[in-house]
Design a protein around this motif. Structure first.
Motif, PDB file in Angstrom:
ATOM      1  N   SER A 231     -47.076  50.557  22.146  1.00  0.00           N
ATOM      2  CA  SER A 231     -45.828  50.247  22.839  1.00  0.00           C
ATOM      3  C   SER A 231     -45.061  51.523  23.177  1.00  0.00           C
ATOM      4  O   SER A 231     -44.960  52.443  22.360  1.00  0.00           O
ATOM      5  CB  SER A 231     -44.970  49.343  21.956  1.00  0.00           C
TER       6      SER A 231
ATOM      7  N   TYR B 296     -41.802  51.593  24.117  1.00  0.00           N
ATOM      8  CA  TYR B 296     -40.370  51.480  23.858  1.00  0.00           C
ATOM      9  C   TYR B 296     -40.093  50.914  22.471  1.00  0.00           C
ATOM     10  O   TYR B 296     -40.900  50.198  21.902  1.00  0.00           O
ATOM     11  CB  TYR B 296     -39.710  50.572  24.901  1.00  0.00           C
TER      12      TYR B 296
ATOM     13  N   TYR C  41     -37.219  46.305  23.862  1.00  0.00           N
ATOM     14  CA  TYR C  41     -38.182  46.313  24.966  1.00  0.00           C
ATOM     15  C   TYR C  41     -39.599  46.649  24.534  1.00  0.00           C
ATOM     16  O   TYR C  41     -40.523  46.635  25.345  1.00  0.00           O
ATOM     17  CB  TYR C  41     -37.717  47.304  26.035  1.00  0.00           C
ATOM     18  N   GLY C  42     -39.775  46.950  23.276  1.00  0.00           N
ATOM     19  CA  GLY C  42     -41.090  47.255  22.732  1.00  0.00           C
ATOM     20  C   GLY C  42     -41.033  47.223  21.220  1.00  0.00           C
ATOM     21  O   GLY C  42     -39.986  46.911  20.637  1.00  0.00           O
TER      22      GLY C  42
ATOM     23  N   TYR D 111     -42.298  42.250  26.020  1.00  0.00           N
ATOM     24  CA  TYR D 111     -42.578  42.472  27.432  1.00  0.00           C
ATOM     25  C   TYR D 111     -41.606  41.700  28.320  1.00  0.00           C
ATOM     26  O   TYR D 111     -41.152  42.189  29.360  1.00  0.00           O
ATOM     27  CB  TYR D 111     -44.023  42.068  27.740  1.00  0.00           C
TER      28      TYR D 111
ATOM     29  N   GLU E 232     -38.290  43.313  28.560  1.00  0.00           N
ATOM     30  CA  GLU E 232     -38.402  44.474  29.446  1.00  0.00           C
ATOM     31  C   GLU E 232     -38.337  44.037  30.906  1.00  0.00           C
ATOM     32  O   GLU E 232     -37.630  44.639  31.726  1.00  0.00           O
ATOM     33  CB  GLU E 232     -39.712  45.208  29.175  1.00  0.00           C
TER      34      GLU E 232
ATOM     35  N   ALA F 290     -35.418  45.377  33.265  1.00  0.00           N
ATOM     36  CA  ALA F 290     -35.791  46.364  34.279  1.00  0.00           C
ATOM     37  C   ALA F 290     -35.924  45.762  35.673  1.00  0.00           C
ATOM     38  O   ALA F 290     -35.506  46.377  36.665  1.00  0.00           O
ATOM     39  CB  ALA F 290     -37.108  47.040  33.876  1.00  0.00           C
TER      40      ALA F 290
ATOM     41  N   MET G 236     -34.528  51.593  30.637  1.00  0.00           N
ATOM     42  CA  MET G 236     -35.092  51.253  29.337  1.00  0.00           C
ATOM     43  C   MET G 236     -34.491  52.114  28.217  1.00  0.00           C
ATOM     44  O   MET G 236     -34.439  51.702  27.066  1.00  0.00           O
ATOM     45  CB  MET G 236     -36.612  51.429  29.362  1.00  0.00           C
ATOM     46  N   LYS G 237     -34.028  53.308  28.547  1.00  0.00           N
ATOM     47  CA  LYS G 237     -33.387  54.173  27.561  1.00  0.00           C
ATOM     48  C   LYS G 237     -31.945  54.387  28.000  1.00  0.00           C
ATOM     49  O   LYS G 237     -31.679  54.978  29.037  1.00  0.00           O
ATOM     50  CB  LYS G 237     -34.125  55.495  27.449  1.00  0.00           C
TER      51      LYS G 237
ATOM     52  N   LYS H  14     -27.756  44.704  27.373  1.00  0.00           N
ATOM     53  CA  LYS H  14     -28.965  43.917  27.128  1.00  0.00           C
ATOM     54  C   LYS H  14     -28.852  42.584  27.841  1.00  0.00           C
ATOM     55  O   LYS H  14     -27.756  42.055  28.019  1.00  0.00           O
ATOM     56  CB  LYS H  14     -29.156  43.679  25.625  1.00  0.00           C
TER      57      LYS H  14
END
Length: 365
Positions: free
Chosen positions: A114, A116, A120-121, A267, A270, A274, A281-282, A290
Motif C-alpha cells: 500500500s 498510503y 487511503y491505505g 481503495y 481513496e 481523489a 492523498m497527503k 475526509k
C-alpha cells in the motif's frame, strides 16, 4: 296531397306554385335530408372524431409519462452495464477489479504494498490488520453474489427521511446499505427495516449492533486511523480495551458475530477522496479533509451494484442554523463546522451523479 311550394314570380305577378305529391315519397326525403345535414356538419363530425382520438392517445401517453423508474421494482428489467458506463464518465480509471473487503489472500501477498496510510491505505498498520483479518471474513453472502441484478439502496441519515413514508419502498431493494449508528427501530415507516450492510467506524458504532440490524447484516468497519483496527481487534478477541486516540469514546462492549464483520478496502476511500472530491492523498495535519461515510457508501455501491438509488442525502441550507441534519436526533448543521468533512463539495459530487443518471434519488436533494 297538395303541397305549397315556394312563391313564383311570373310577369310581375306572384303566384303560389302548387304541386301534387304522393305521401309515399315522404320517407324517401329522410335519407336525403340526413345526407344534407351530414354534409353541412362534416367538419364538426371530423372535429369530434379527431378530439376523441386525441383523448385516447393522451390517455395512453399519460400512463407512460407518469412512469417513475425510481419506484419501479420489477426485477426482470435490469439496466446491466449502465452503472459501469456512467461511472466511467465520472471516475477516472473506473474498475470493478478491486475486492470490496480486505482479506489475507488478496492483500498481503501482493507485489505492490500500500502506498498510503489510513484512511487511503494500510501502510504502517499491517501487523494489527494481519491479526484482525485472521478472525474476520471477507466474502459477500451467496444470496447477493447469485443475483443476476443487484438493486441497491443507500440510505443516508438526513432529516429528509422524517415523515417520508419511504420504508416499504426501501425494503424492496436487494441490498440496503445504512450508515453509522442510525436507528431503524421506531422509524420503520420512514426508513424501512432491512439492512444488508452497515458502514461504521468505532466512534459511530451502535453500542448494541443487534438492536438496529438484521441477524445477517454485514458490519463493515471503515478504518480512518490505526486505532480503529486496534479497537476492533480488542473487541473481537476480548482483549484490554483501547480508550485513547478517539475523538469520542467508542463502545467498550460491542457484541457482534465476527463472521458478520468485514473490513472495507481503503481503495474505495481513496477513490471517493481523489476522484469525486479531488482531495490530495497527503494533506497538512491542520487542514485535513475526509469523505463522509455517506459518500463513501455511494462510491462502494457504484462498484458492485447494477442499480443505485439513494435516500436521505443532503443538508439544510447553510443559513438555516436550526434545522436538524439527522432524522433521529436534534443536532444541527453547526455541529459539522468542526468536522473534517466538506459537505458543500460532497453535495456537488452527488448532484453530478444525479445529472448523469448514475444514481437516482428517492427523496428530494
Amino acid at each position: 296531397m297538395l303541397l305549397a311550394a315556394p312563391m313564383v314570380n311570373l310577369g310581375g305577378k306572384t303566384l303560389l306554385q302548387v304541386t301534387s305529391h304522393d305521401e309515399s315519397s315522404g320517407p324517401r326525403l329522410i335519407p336525403f335530408l340526413l345526407i344534407k345535414m351530414i354534409n353541412k356538419s362534416r367538419g364538426k363530425i371530423l372535429g369530434v372524431l379527431a378530439l376523441f382520438l386525441v383523448m385516447v392517445w393522451y390517455s395512453i401517453y399519460r400512463e407512460d409519462s407518469f412512469y417513475f423508474p425510481v419506484q419501479e421494482n420489477n426485477k426482470t428489467t435490469c439496466p446491466l452495464g449502465e452503472v459501469e458506463k456512467k461511472a466511467a464518465q465520472l471516475i477516472g480509471n473506473y474498475t470493478r477489479d478491486h475486492p470490496l473487503f480486505l482479506q489475507l489472500k488478496d492483500y498481503f501477498w501482493v507485489k505492490t504494498p500500500s502506498l498510503y496510510e489510513l484512511p487511503y491505505g494500510t501502510k504502517g498498520s499491517e501487523d494489527v490488520l494481519l491479526r484482525l483479518l485472521s478472525i474476520t471474513h471477507y466474502s459477500l453472502p451467496e444470496s447477493i453474489q447469485s443475483l443476476k441484478c443487484r438493486r441497491c439502496a443507500v440510505v443516508g441519515n438526513g432529516h429528509r427521511l422524517r415523515n417520508s413514508s419511504m420504508g416499504d419502498t426501501i425494503n424492496t431493494y436487494d441490498v440496503v446499505i445504512r450508515l453509522n449508528n442510525a436507528p431503524v427501530h421506531g422509524y420503520e415507516q420512514d426508513v424501512g427495516s432491512k439492512t444488508t450492510m452497515r458502514l461504521f467506524y468505532p466512534e459511530s458504532a451502535h453500542f448494541d449492533p443487534r438492536t438496529e440490524n438484521n441477524p445477517d447484516t454485514l458490519l463493515v468497519l471503515v478504518p480512518f486511523k490505526p486505532m480503529d483496527f486496534q479497537w476492533m481487534e480488542a473487541i473481537l478477541n476480548d482483549k484490554r480495551r483501547v480508550r485513547k486516540g478517539f475523538w469520542k469514546q467508542p463502545p467498550l462492549i460491542w457484541e457482534a458475530n465476527p463472521e458478520q464483520v468485514r473490513i472495507l478496502n481503503p481503495y474505495y476511500m481513496e477513490v471517493t477522496a481523489a476522484k469525486l472530491l479531488n482531495l490530495p492523498m497527503k494533506q497538512p495535519r491542520k487542514v485535513k479533509q475526509k469523505p463522509t461515510t455517506g459518500l463513501l457508501a455511494i462510491t462502494l455501491a457504484l462498484h458492485f451494484c447494477d442499480l443505485v438509488h439513494i435516500a436521505g442525502f443532503g443538508y439544510p441550507d447553510s443559513a438555516n442554523k436550526k434545522q436538524t441534519i439527522h432524522y433521529y436526533e436534534q443536532i444541527t448543521l453547526k455541529s459539522m463546522a468542526a468536522s473534517e468533512h466538506n459537505v458543500s463539495h460532497e453535495a456537488v459530487a452527488i448532484k453530478r451523479m444525479l445529472e448523469l443518471g448514475l444514481v437516482k434519488n428517492l427523496t428530494y436533494f
